[in-house]
Design an enzyme around this catalytic site. Sequence first.
Site, PDB file in Angstrom:
ATOM      1  N   SER A 142       0.860  -1.176   0.000  1.00  0.00           N
ATOM      2  CA  SER A 142       0.000   0.000   0.000  1.00  0.00           C
ATOM      3  C   SER A 142       0.897   1.226   0.000  1.00  0.00           C
ATOM      4  O   SER A 142       2.097   1.127   0.321  1.00  0.00           O
ATOM      5  CB  SER A 142      -0.874  -0.007   1.263  1.00  0.00           C
ATOM      6  OG  SER A 142      -1.482   1.248   1.489  1.00  0.00           O
ATOM      7  N   TYR A 155      -2.294  -1.486  10.329  1.00  0.00           N
ATOM      8  CA  TYR A 155      -2.206  -1.603   8.872  1.00  0.00           C
ATOM      9  C   TYR A 155      -0.883  -1.050   8.352  1.00  0.00           C
ATOM     10  O   TYR A 155      -0.212  -1.679   7.527  1.00  0.00           O
ATOM     11  CB  TYR A 155      -3.383  -0.846   8.259  1.00  0.00           C
ATOM     12  CG  TYR A 155      -3.580  -1.036   6.774  1.00  0.00           C
ATOM     13  CD1 TYR A 155      -4.198  -2.180   6.276  1.00  0.00           C
ATOM     14  CD2 TYR A 155      -3.164  -0.062   5.862  1.00  0.00           C
ATOM     15  CE1 TYR A 155      -4.403  -2.348   4.918  1.00  0.00           C
ATOM     16  CE2 TYR A 155      -3.373  -0.221   4.497  1.00  0.00           C
ATOM     17  CZ  TYR A 155      -3.990  -1.363   4.035  1.00  0.00           C
ATOM     18  OH  TYR A 155      -4.192  -1.524   2.688  1.00  0.00           O
TER      19      TYR A 155
END
Length: 260
Positions: A142, A155
């Site tokens: 990401s 995350y």
Amino acid sequence: MDLTGKSCIVTGAARGIGAEIAKRYVQGGAKVAIADLDLASAQATAKELTDMGPGEAMGIAMNVTDEEAVNAGVAEVVEAWGTVDVLVSNAGIQIVHELVDFPYDDWKKLLSIHLDGAFLTSKAAMKQMYKQNSGSIIFMGSVHSKEASPLKSAYVTAKHGLIGLAKVISKEGAAHGIRANVICPGFVKTPLVEKQIPEQAKELGISEEDVVNNIMLSGTVDKEFTTVEDVAEVAYLFAAFPSNALTGQSLVVSHGWFMN
């Protein structure tokens, strides 16, 4: 660059980004195992892709945090197709809280799916890749592999960790013809992201429109979401690239949000 006849595993591929990557691979002539917790959905996606061709797909059940389940799924692919040429570790979830309020069980759950899942699927696939002296491993990172945002401690930690794991695999696997790379998308309009919009609005006390424009897309050059098709094209590049010249890398696909 060609994936014709290549045997691929994509985790978390019954829907979303994983399904689009699987679709792109099948369009390129590959054989793709749709590995997902939801076997019925995996099989339905596999049938749809096989009907589309020119490649083919099959659905397999896989809990990426369970070593026995991962090993069984990889063995099923090897039995069916003889090799594992490409692994895309895509399965993931999102949980948002401020760090001081982050439940430890949620922290462990998120890290397990992202990091344990990448480790276990890589370990199982690499054993076969060592035998065939070739393979490409792709992690779904990401922009948060390189940046940070409030509410996303678990995350961000997990996505940063995937870059480190890919670098290690690149060094250990090079002598066996194995490459490892990380795709780092910006915000992609998937159910996972759509779920975050009201969650973040509630946590931050702002409107959903403000979440989209002032948080999610504020760093892009054009206020546009990245598409699943954008991500799938990068996944195809990493899978089909013909040499170790492209290994240990992380490529940001984000409309300019975070520029190396």
